[in-house]
Design an enzyme around this catalytic site. Sequence first.
Site, short mmCIF file in Angstrom:
data_model
loop_
_atom_site.label_atom_id
_atom_site.label_comp_id
_atom_site.label_asym_id
_atom_site.label_seq_id
_atom_site.Cartn_x
_atom_site.Cartn_y
_atom_site.Cartn_z
N GLY A 1 -33.02 -0.18 1.00
CA GLY A 1 -32.97 -1.75 1.55
C GLY A 1 -34.20 -1.96 2.36
O GLY A 1 -34.85 -1.31 2.99
N THR B 1 -36.57 0.54 8.01
CA THR B 1 -35.05 0.35 7.60
C THR B 1 -34.33 -0.33 9.21
O THR B 1 -34.97 0.12 10.24
CB THR B 1 -34.20 1.65 7.34
OG1 THR B 1 -32.71 1.42 7.64
CG2 THR B 1 -34.57 2.90 8.52
N ARG C 1 -32.56 1.21 -4.84
CA ARG C 1 -32.16 2.30 -4.52
C ARG C 1 -32.10 2.87 -6.06
O ARG C 1 -31.39 2.43 -7.01
CB ARG C 1 -30.86 2.18 -4.20
CG ARG C 1 -30.54 1.41 -2.81
CD ARG C 1 -29.26 1.44 -2.09
NE ARG C 1 -28.93 0.47 -1.21
CZ ARG C 1 -29.53 0.52 0.23
NH1 ARG C 1 -30.45 1.48 0.60
NH2 ARG C 1 -29.24 -0.66 0.93
N ASP D 1 -34.20 7.15 5.11
CA ASP D 1 -33.74 8.49 4.89
C ASP D 1 -33.81 8.82 3.35
O ASP D 1 -34.34 9.88 3.08
CB ASP D 1 -32.19 8.48 5.49
CG ASP D 1 -31.98 10.08 5.68
OD1 ASP D 1 -32.89 10.83 6.02
OD2 ASP D 1 -30.82 10.39 5.45
N ASP E 1 -31.62 0.25 10.10
CA ASP E 1 -30.52 1.24 10.96
C ASP E 1 -31.08 1.90 12.18
O ASP E 1 -30.23 2.01 12.86
CB ASP E 1 -30.05 1.73 9.73
CG ASP E 1 -29.49 1.22 8.54
OD1 ASP E 1 -28.87 -0.08 8.75
OD2 ASP E 1 -29.36 1.75 7.55
N ARG F 1 -25.02 1.19 8.63
CA ARG F 1 -24.51 2.44 7.74
C ARG F 1 -23.75 3.26 8.75
O ARG F 1 -22.90 3.16 9.49
CB ARG F 1 -25.61 3.07 7.13
CG ARG F 1 -25.33 3.73 6.05
CD ARG F 1 -26.50 4.40 5.25
NE ARG F 1 -27.34 3.32 4.66
CZ ARG F 1 -27.22 3.33 3.36
NH1 ARG F 1 -26.37 3.47 2.64
NH2 ARG F 1 -28.13 2.20 2.99
N ASP G 1 -31.85 4.95 12.23
CA ASP G 1 -30.92 5.95 12.10
C ASP G 1 -31.72 7.26 11.80
O ASP G 1 -31.26 8.29 11.52
CB ASP G 1 -29.98 6.07 10.91
CG ASP G 1 -30.67 5.68 9.84
OD1 ASP G 1 -32.01 5.40 9.57
OD2 ASP G 1 -29.92 5.48 8.66
O1 F6P Z 1 -29.71 0.66 5.17
C1 F6P Z 1 -29.87 -0.70 5.57
C2 F6P Z 1 -28.45 -1.33 5.00
O2 F6P Z 1 -28.74 -2.69 5.40
C3 F6P Z 1 -27.30 -0.73 5.68
O3 F6P Z 1 -27.20 -1.29 7.24
C4 F6P Z 1 -26.20 -0.94 4.92
O4 F6P Z 1 -25.08 -0.40 5.19
C5 F6P Z 1 -26.78 -1.24 3.54
O5 F6P Z 1 -28.13 -1.07 3.66
C6 F6P Z 1 -26.27 -2.27 2.72
O6 F6P Z 1 -26.92 -2.04 1.57
P1 F6P Z 1 -26.84 -3.21 0.48
O7 F6P Z 1 -27.87 -4.13 0.70
O8 F6P Z 1 -27.25 -2.42 -1.08
O9 F6P Z 1 -25.44 -3.77 0.14
#
Ligand code: F6P
Length: 320
Positions: A11, A126, A72, A103, A128, A172, A130
């Site tokens: 992300g 990120t 991803r 991660d 997050d 997340r 995390d």
């Molecule tokens: O890891 C960053 C993040 O924004 C998380 O907070 C969220 O769960 C996820 O990515 C959303 O992913 P996507 O943009 O693929 O929907």
Amino acid sequence: MKRIGLLTSGGDAPGMNAAIRAVVRTAIYYGIEVFGIERGYAGLIDDTMTQMEMRSVSDIVQRGGTKLRTARCLEMLTEEGQRQAVATLEKHGIEGLVVIGGDGSFRGAKSLTEGFGIPTIGIPGTIDNDLEYTDYTLGFDTAVNTCLDIINKLRDTMTSHERISVVEVMGRHCGDIALYAGITSGAEIIVVPEIAYNMDDIISRINRSRANGKRSNIIVIAEGVMTADAFAKQLQEMTSYSVRATTIGHIQRGGSPTMADRMLAAQFGNKAVHLLKDGIGNRVVGIHKNEIIDMDIIEAVSMKKKFNYELYETLQMISM
Ligand code: F6P
């Protein structure tokens, strides 16, 4: 080291562009060539890259998103994908790789390091927050500030109508965005994956605050618990207050990075290139107690993120 690769993965996060700029400019300062790989590991597997110059990174320090784009990449989890990635690096004579991501992106870097001996440096990018080894990840501060701006606006309208606002933030499995946005917005309640919630306790807290003269309540819920809609529905069924749900969503992943994120980006990017220049690989960079640090990538990805219960207690005491 004469030539390095650079990619952003997973992300996106505000500050990634500022980190790209710092990596490219530091490398050029030391006479190291930088190849910018597009769309993360997918671009490494497909061999989509271009050499970056001083001016390739002009006018991006203030921009959200990532100039290199991101993806991803499930293929990177397979040995075949990893072999292809290594073949691309070898074809271009790339001796080291800087990976900006979270991660999952670090696990990709770890596989290149462990399986194929490619020196990699991870920059934590990120929203997050995390990752346990670093106090802050790139993009977290901006994301929380975006949430704050939205919560401030919600507070205005909720107070006018004497309502309860349930606001869903990302993260997340991690509750840090909810925790930091909650404590700094004056939210009365946060609901995070790290702590089981009890709806009766939440309603008692709201009742107490109303008895003390409060005219609205903000509940910040982390996406890792449930959606704001589902939580608001449960709450509405158990109370006569008027409840509304808001999901901030991807708005919190965009926007111009804050000073704090730009500063981290400059320091992380600079440090990453210094490590590779000195022949040091297989590390991640981070910040701990206000010092820029680096750590073994395998150790860093194996650390379990701890929740800050002290901050949670602080919120419980001061937000009433
Ligand atoms: O890891 C960053 C993040 O924004 C998380 O907070 C969220 O769960 C996820 O990515 C959303 O992913 P996507 O943009 O693929 O929907």
